[in-house]
Each structure stands twice: as C-alpha cells, then as structure tokens.
Design a protein around this motif. Structure first.
Motif, PDB file in Angstrom:
ATOM      1  N   ARG A 189       0.826  -1.213   0.000  1.00  0.00           N
ATOM      2  CA  ARG A 189       0.000   0.000   0.000  1.00  0.00           C
ATOM      3  C   ARG A 189       0.861   1.264   0.000  1.00  0.00           C
ATOM      4  N   THR A 190       2.037   1.241   0.645  1.00  0.00           N
ATOM      5  CA  THR A 190       2.899   2.421   0.603  1.00  0.00           C
ATOM      6  C   THR A 190       3.556   2.557  -0.769  1.00  0.00           C
ATOM      7  N   LYS A 191       3.961   1.435  -1.360  1.00  0.00           N
ATOM      8  CA  LYS A 191       4.561   1.490  -2.688  1.00  0.00           C
ATOM      9  C   LYS A 191       3.554   1.964  -3.730  1.00  0.00           C
ATOM     10  N   THR A 192       2.328   1.490  -3.622  1.00  0.00           N
ATOM     11  CA  THR A 192       1.297   1.890  -4.573  1.00  0.00           C
ATOM     12  C   THR A 192       1.023   3.384  -4.480  1.00  0.00           C
ATOM     13  N   ALA A 193       0.912   3.914  -3.264  1.00  0.00           N
ATOM     14  CA  ALA A 193       0.673   5.348  -3.073  1.00  0.00           C
ATOM     15  C   ALA A 193       1.839   6.161  -3.629  1.00  0.00           C
ATOM     16  N   ALA A 194       3.066   5.705  -3.390  1.00  0.00           N
ATOM     17  CA  ALA A 194       4.239   6.400  -3.919  1.00  0.00           C
ATOM     18  C   ALA A 194       4.252   6.358  -5.442  1.00  0.00           C
ATOM     19  N   GLY A 195       3.849   5.221  -6.012  1.00  0.00           N
ATOM     20  CA  GLY A 195       3.808   5.094  -7.466  1.00  0.00           C
ATOM     21  C   GLY A 195       2.808   6.043  -8.092  1.00  0.00           C
ATOM     22  N   ILE A 196       1.646   6.193  -7.480  1.00  0.00           N
ATOM     23  CA  ILE A 196       0.628   7.110  -7.993  1.00  0.00           C
ATOM     24  C   ILE A 196       1.130   8.554  -7.908  1.00  0.00           C
ATOM     25  N   ALA A 197       1.753   8.915  -6.776  1.00  0.00           N
ATOM     26  CA  ALA A 197       2.305  10.271  -6.625  1.00  0.00           C
ATOM     27  C   ALA A 197       3.381  10.535  -7.675  1.00  0.00           C
ATOM     28  N   LEU A 198       4.218   9.544  -7.915  1.00  0.00           N
ATOM     29  CA  LEU A 198       5.285   9.686  -8.896  1.00  0.00           C
ATOM     30  C   LEU A 198       4.727   9.810 -10.311  1.00  0.00           C
ATOM     31  N   SER A 199       3.667   9.088 -10.587  1.00  0.00           N
ATOM     32  CA  SER A 199       3.020   9.167 -11.889  1.00  0.00           C
ATOM     33  C   SER A 199       2.450  10.566 -12.125  1.00  0.00           C
ATOM     34  N   MET A 200       1.884  11.162 -11.078  1.00  0.00           N
ATOM     35  CA  MET A 200       1.386  12.539 -11.189  1.00  0.00           C
ATOM     36  C   MET A 200       2.507  13.510 -11.531  1.00  0.00           C
ATOM     37  N   ILE A 201       3.631  13.349 -10.837  1.00  0.00           N
ATOM     38  CA  ILE A 201       4.776  14.235 -11.086  1.00  0.00           C
ATOM     39  C   ILE A 201       5.285  14.048 -12.507  1.00  0.00           C
ATOM     40  N   SER A 202       5.361  12.810 -12.959  1.00  0.00           N
ATOM     41  CA  SER A 202       5.822  12.513 -14.309  1.00  0.00           C
ATOM     42  C   SER A 202       4.966  13.213 -15.355  1.00  0.00           C
ATOM     43  N   ALA A 203       3.657  13.274 -15.112  1.00  0.00           N
ATOM     44  CA  ALA A 203       2.740  13.892 -16.070  1.00  0.00           C
ATOM     45  C   ALA A 203       2.933  15.400 -16.179  1.00  0.00           C
ATOM     46  N   GLN A 204       3.558  16.011 -15.170  1.00  0.00           N
ATOM     47  CA  GLN A 204       3.750  17.466 -15.177  1.00  0.00           C
ATOM     48  C   GLN A 204       5.081  17.900 -15.773  1.00  0.00           C
ATOM     49  N   LEU A 205       6.031  16.986 -15.841  1.00  0.00           N
ATOM     50  CA  LEU A 205       7.364  17.358 -16.292  1.00  0.00           C
ATOM     51  C   LEU A 205       7.371  17.709 -17.774  1.00  0.00           C
ATOM     52  N   PRO A 206       8.158  18.716 -18.157  1.00  0.00           N
ATOM     53  CA  PRO A 206       8.232  19.090 -19.580  1.00  0.00           C
ATOM     54  C   PRO A 206       8.919  18.001 -20.387  1.00  0.00           C
ATOM     55  N   THR A 207       8.578  17.922 -21.654  1.00  0.00           N
ATOM     56  CA  THR A 207       9.206  16.943 -22.530  1.00  0.00           C
ATOM     57  C   THR A 207       9.446  17.568 -23.892  1.00  0.00           C
ATOM     58  N   ASP A 208      10.528  17.168 -24.542  1.00  0.00           N
ATOM     59  CA  ASP A 208      10.826  17.642 -25.892  1.00  0.00           C
ATOM     60  C   ASP A 208      10.099  16.823 -26.952  1.00  0.00           C
ATOM     61  N   ASN A 209       9.476  15.747 -26.506  1.00  0.00           N
ATOM     62  CA  ASN A 209       8.762  14.874 -27.435  1.00  0.00           C
ATOM     63  C   ASN A 209       7.264  14.990 -27.204  1.00  0.00           C
ATOM     64  N   PRO A 210       6.554  15.800 -28.019  1.00  0.00           N
ATOM     65  CA  PRO A 210       5.124  16.004 -27.783  1.00  0.00           C
ATOM     66  C   PRO A 210       4.294  14.740 -27.969  1.00  0.00           C
ATOM     67  N   LYS A 211       4.854  13.726 -28.631  1.00  0.00           N
ATOM     68  CA  LYS A 211       4.109  12.495 -28.851  1.00  0.00           C
ATOM     69  C   LYS A 211       4.265  11.512 -27.693  1.00  0.00           C
ATOM     70  N   LYS A 212       5.123  11.875 -26.763  1.00  0.00           N
ATOM     71  CA  LYS A 212       5.364  10.980 -25.634  1.00  0.00           C
ATOM     72  C   LYS A 212       4.074  10.811 -24.822  1.00  0.00           C
ATOM     73  N   VAL A 213       3.704   9.603 -24.553  1.00  0.00           N
ATOM     74  CA  VAL A 213       2.445   9.350 -23.861  1.00  0.00           C
ATOM     75  C   VAL A 213       2.679   9.337 -22.363  1.00  0.00           C
ATOM     76  N   ARG A 214       1.987  10.223 -21.656  1.00  0.00           N
ATOM     77  CA  ARG A 214       2.073  10.240 -20.198  1.00  0.00           C
ATOM     78  C   ARG A 214       1.177   9.147 -19.628  1.00  0.00           C
ATOM     79  N   HIS A 215       1.470   8.705 -18.460  1.00  0.00           N
ATOM     80  CA  HIS A 215       0.711   7.663 -17.779  1.00  0.00           C
ATOM     81  C   HIS A 215       0.727   6.358 -18.579  1.00  0.00           C
ATOM     82  N   ALA A 216       1.777   6.159 -19.387  1.00  0.00           N
ATOM     83  CA  ALA A 216       1.891   4.923 -20.140  1.00  0.00           C
ATOM     84  C   ALA A 216       2.168   3.750 -19.208  1.00  0.00           C
ATOM     85  N   LYS A 217       2.710   4.071 -18.036  1.00  0.00           N
ATOM     86  CA  LYS A 217       3.017   3.018 -17.069  1.00  0.00           C
ATOM     87  C   LYS A 217       1.832   2.799 -16.132  1.00  0.00           C
TER      88      LYS A 217
END
Length: 287
Positions: free
Chosen positions: A177-205
């Motif tokens: 349950r702690t790993k899952t919560a950390a993974g969801i938080a990390l996924s949120m952060i990943s979705a906010q980070l800038p990327t040079d590839n506009p085709k990159k799919v966020r939340h692919a994981k």
C-alpha cells in the motif's frame, strides 16, 4: 491575490498553531503603498513559509505578485508561489512570467498542471503543496525534520512538481500500500514534467509497472529530478518504518541522482497518503 502560510509559535519552535492562515491583499492598496510593503514584511517575519496564490489571468493579481516578489526578495522567508489558470496564457507569455517568478520566489507551482495530473480541484492542489511542506515540520512523527532542513530543500527549487497518492484501506500488506501510493504520486509528477517529445504518452506506465520499475525503466522524465520532499502520513498503527523505506527505495531506483528527504507521521486523524514535491534543480551549494 491570496496568501497562505503557517505561523511558528516561536522562532525556534517548529510546531505551529494552525496548518495555514489565509488572507487577501486588499485590492484598494496601491502597488507602491507603504501599507502593502508593511503587510508583506509582517507576513514574512511572522510566518515560517509563505505561499502566495495568484491568478495569472488577472492583471491586478499579476501586478501584486510582482510587487510581493520584490518585497520578499529582501527577506529570508522561504516562499512557494502557486499560479492559477496558466492554460489561459499563451506559451511564450507563461514562459516569460515563469522565469520572472523563479527569480523572485524559491519555488513555482503550476496548479493547473497539478490538478490535471491528479484529476483534482484547485483547492486540493493548493492544499497538497501547503500540507506536504507543513506536515514535515509538525511533531510528533516517526521521522521528523526541522525547519532549516525543509528550507534548504525548498530554496531555489525553481519549478516544483506535486503528486500524491492515497493508500488503500487494506492494511494486510503495508509494503504494497505504501509502494502503490508512492507510485501514484510519482506518476502525477511525471505527467507534469516538460518533454521535448510532444508524442510521448504520459501515464503509459501502470501503477504495477511503476512499482516494479528499475533504473533501466524510468517513468516519464523523473530521472531528471534532483530533489524530493517525501511526506508519508498514515492512520494505521501497523505502519512500520521499514515499509516506508521500501517505497522510498523504489522511488530512488527510478531516479538517477535525487536527494530524497523523508517525513513520516502516524496519527489517527491523518489521511493515509504520500505527498511528494519534486524539483529538477540541484540543491544549492552551501556557502
């Protein structure tokens, strides 16, 4: 313009009388008003952290935040400014404004991106920033931090990204349950980070893929993150520090070279969640 903050009872006492105080800068005050300067100065002297929240689409708010930034530069109070309605601006205008904010304030949070990543309301996005920092300073806790530690990780953070994940009510497997919560938080952060590839799919994981990730399988661009405030709060008496360290270790493996600062509080009144605040800026060198 709204300003949130929390008061320290005494200069060296890190408990505070309330999570945050909210007040609005009176609209009738001129930007060069001595009264405005006095209010900002008093806020900086009395509050442990200051969290201005402003609407980028409101010219009055923008003028006030620019003035407040200049006044706060004269003080030693750490500040995290939160911008609302950023999508209403064109990209170039926001980039110019963001660069200016990063010079005047320690950290800048685009609340619109936070809310989009977490399917959250504006108030939830703002509260996560304040609570993620504020709860790190509140005692008692299994792992606590002092004011100077938290300040050092917020100083010169630049653009700050925020994520949170709630733990399941199933307490039979606290590591999961702690790993899952950390993974969801990390996924949120990943979705906010800038990327040079506009085709990159966020939340692919998926969350499971995030949990099982290794250094060779990073989530989004989180390998660029250089500092993380990792706040764990839980109402489960079975929470063990070893379970928390498992989730921290997971996040550490996904990132290349991030400094992770941990806070853990277990209390009946708390929600069971993990809040993470991350920056791609390296920590400032000690003078």
């Amino acid at each position: 313009m709204q300003i949130y903050g929390f008061y320290l009872k005494e200069k060296n006492d890190f408990e505070y009388s309330g999570l945050y105080t909210e007040w609005k800068v009176p609209e009738h005050l001129a930007l060069d008003s001595p009264e405005l300067e006095k209010q900002i100065a008093e806020a900086g002297n009395e509050i442990g952290f200051i969290f201005p929240v402003f609407d980028v689409a409101d010219s009055h708010d923008v003028a006030l935040i620019e003035r407040a930034g200049k006044l706060l530069e004269k003080q030693d109070t750490p500040s995290v400014v939160m911008a609302l309605n950023v999508p209403l601006l064109d990209k170039k205008t926001w980039e110019t404004m963001n660069a200016s904010l990063c010079k005047a304030f320690d950290a800048v949070v685009d609340v619109s991106k936070v809310c989009a990543a977490g399917h959250a309301t504006t108030s939830e996005g703002v509260a996560a920033v304040i609570e993620g920092i504020g709860h790190m300073l509140e005692r008692p806790g299994l792992v606590g931090l002092d004011y100077s530690d938290v300040c050092s990780l917020v100083r010169a953070a630049g653009n700050m990204y925020v994520g949170w994940g709630y733990m399941s009510t199933d307490k039979s497997d606290d590591v999961r349950r702690t790993k899952t919560a950390a993974g969801i938080a990390l996924s949120m952060i990943s979705a906010q980070l800038p990327t040079d590839n506009p085709k990159k799919v966020r939340h692919a994981k998926t969350v499971k893929e995030i949990i099982d990730a290794t250094i060779a399988a990073k989530v989004g661009d989180v390998g660029e993150i250089r500092r993380v405030l990792f706040c764990v709060e839980d109402n489960s008496p079975t929470t063990a520090i070893v379970d928390v360290f498992e989730s921290v270790d997971m996040v550490d493996k996904i990132m290349d070279d991030a400094q992770i600062v941990l806070s853990v509080r277990v209390e009946d009144s708390l929600p069971s969640r993990i809040i993470m605040l991350a920056s791609t800026n390296p920590l400032p060198e000690l003078s």
